[in-house]
Write a protein that holds these residues in place. Structure first.
Motif, short mmCIF file in Angstrom:
data_model
loop_
_atom_site.label_atom_id
_atom_site.label_comp_id
_atom_site.label_asym_id
_atom_site.label_seq_id
_atom_site.Cartn_x
_atom_site.Cartn_y
_atom_site.Cartn_z
N TYR A 124 0.85 -1.19 0.00
CA TYR A 124 0.00 0.00 0.00
C TYR A 124 0.90 1.25 0.00
O TYR A 124 1.93 1.29 0.64
CB TYR A 124 -0.91 0.00 1.23
CG TYR A 124 -2.09 -0.94 1.09
CD1 TYR A 124 -3.19 -0.60 0.32
CD2 TYR A 124 -2.09 -2.18 1.73
CE1 TYR A 124 -4.27 -1.46 0.19
CE2 TYR A 124 -3.16 -3.05 1.61
CZ TYR A 124 -4.25 -2.68 0.83
OH TYR A 124 -5.32 -3.54 0.70
N GLY A 125 0.48 2.25 -0.73
CA GLY A 125 1.30 3.44 -0.89
C GLY A 125 2.12 3.42 -2.16
O GLY A 125 2.77 4.41 -2.51
N THR A 126 2.09 2.30 -2.89
CA THR A 126 2.81 2.19 -4.16
C THR A 126 2.11 3.01 -5.24
O THR A 126 0.87 3.06 -5.30
CB THR A 126 2.90 0.72 -4.60
OG1 THR A 126 3.60 -0.03 -3.62
CG2 THR A 126 3.61 0.58 -5.93
N ASP A 127 2.89 3.65 -6.09
CA ASP A 127 2.32 4.32 -7.26
C ASP A 127 1.89 3.23 -8.25
O ASP A 127 2.72 2.64 -8.95
CB ASP A 127 3.36 5.24 -7.90
CG ASP A 127 2.76 6.13 -8.99
OD1 ASP A 127 1.83 5.67 -9.68
OD2 ASP A 127 3.22 7.28 -9.15
N SER B 6 -2.31 -7.61 3.15
CA SER B 6 -0.93 -7.11 3.23
C SER B 6 -0.55 -6.18 2.09
O SER B 6 0.50 -5.55 2.14
CB SER B 6 0.05 -8.29 3.27
OG SER B 6 -0.22 -9.13 4.37
N GLY B 7 -1.36 -6.12 1.04
CA GLY B 7 -1.00 -5.27 -0.09
C GLY B 7 -2.07 -5.29 -1.16
O GLY B 7 -3.19 -5.78 -0.96
N ARG C 111 1.66 -9.41 11.17
CA ARG C 111 0.60 -9.38 12.19
C ARG C 111 0.99 -8.41 13.29
O ARG C 111 2.12 -8.43 13.78
CB ARG C 111 0.37 -10.77 12.78
CG ARG C 111 -0.23 -11.77 11.80
CD ARG C 111 -1.65 -11.40 11.43
NE ARG C 111 -2.25 -12.38 10.52
CZ ARG C 111 -2.22 -12.27 9.20
NH1 ARG C 111 -1.61 -11.23 8.65
NH2 ARG C 111 -2.78 -13.19 8.44
N GLU C 112 0.06 -7.56 13.66
CA GLU C 112 0.29 -6.60 14.73
C GLU C 112 -0.58 -6.98 15.92
O GLU C 112 -1.81 -7.11 15.79
CB GLU C 112 -0.07 -5.19 14.25
CG GLU C 112 0.18 -4.11 15.29
CD GLU C 112 -0.11 -2.72 14.76
OE1 GLU C 112 -0.77 -1.94 15.49
OE2 GLU C 112 0.29 -2.43 13.61
#
Length: 243
Positions: free
Chosen positions: A141-144, A178-179, A222-223
């Motif tokens: 996440y955050g990828t162009d 995760s993405g 995992r958080e």
């Protein structure tokens, strides 16, 4: 290629028919030479045929199915077929009784022709020898995404066997835990020559392009969050005096 497959199928049919006819003629001629009256064997041959019909029903069905496959050309040598979820590969041989499929891992599977006629078989190159493959990649996440999708499309063309028409296409398929999931769709015209080297080359090209442009491929994380006050070490020791 399609014309060659048709010619190969017709050749197999004709050779099987000629062989069967010649065998019958040779048998009858041999019986006549040794002085056996063929008409006297008609009753015996009829009873024998009934017995063999029941005993060899499956075998006869496979032979009939083989001629059906060869004549209607629903499955041809060189076709990519999926017989079941575990068997997908290229048809390398069609005989009167069985068909041989070489899977993408190189294993040869012998399939009775009756199974191919009486069950659903997915022929991925029935009318078109071009076959589509999908390669899935997940980016953080955050990828162009525009850059990532462009790099994946360019990476597909590093292998000379990947077709430029239709052009490779990249699709955003899901927002995962995760993405972000991206699917690279590309086409080749000769799957019978194997696909593992193409997939490996494209994966390597994507990895290098992502690394050069700072695009991350995430891995599952995992958080764990603890809600409330944690007990002090003294309280834990009091609850467990033996430790």
């Amino acid at each position: 290629m399609a014309k060659d497959s048709i010619d190969a199928s017709i050749s197999v049919v004709l050779s099987r028919l000629v062989k069967a006819v010649l065998s019958v003629v040779a048998l009858l001629f041999s019986l006549s030479i040794v002085g056996i009256d063929i008409t006297a064997l008609s009753v015996f041959s009829g009873a024998l045929a009934v017995g063999l019909g029941f005993g060899l029903q499956k075998i006869a069905s496979n032979y009939v199915s083989g001629f059906i496959i060869l004549l209607d050309r629903s499955i041809r040598i060189g076709n990519v077929v999926a017989v079941d979820p575990l068997t997908t590969g290229v048809v390398t041989q069609i005989t009167a009784r069985y068909t041989v499929v070489r899977t993408l891992t190189g294993t040869e599977v012998i399939i009775p022709n009756e199974y191919l006629v009486s069950n659903i078989v997915r022929n991925e190159s029935f009318t078109d020898s071009r076959v589509r493959f999908i390669l899935s990649v997940q980016v953080a996440y955050g990828t162009d995404l525009d850059i990532a999708m462009q790099l994946m499309g360019e990476a597909a063309l590093v292998h000379k066997r990947v077709l430029t028409d239709p052009v490779p296409q990249v699709l955003l398929t899901a927002f995962a835990d995760s993405g972000i999931n991206l699917d690279l769709c590309y086409w080749i015209a000769d799957p019978e020559n194997g696909t593992g080297s193409i997939r490996s080359a494209i994966n390597l090209a994507i990895w290098r392009s992502f690394r050069e442009n700072g695009i991350q491929i995430p891995f599952p994380q995992r958080e764990v969050r603890l809600v409330g006050d944690l007990p002090s070490p003294t309280a834990l020791a009091a609850d467990n005096p033996g430790t």
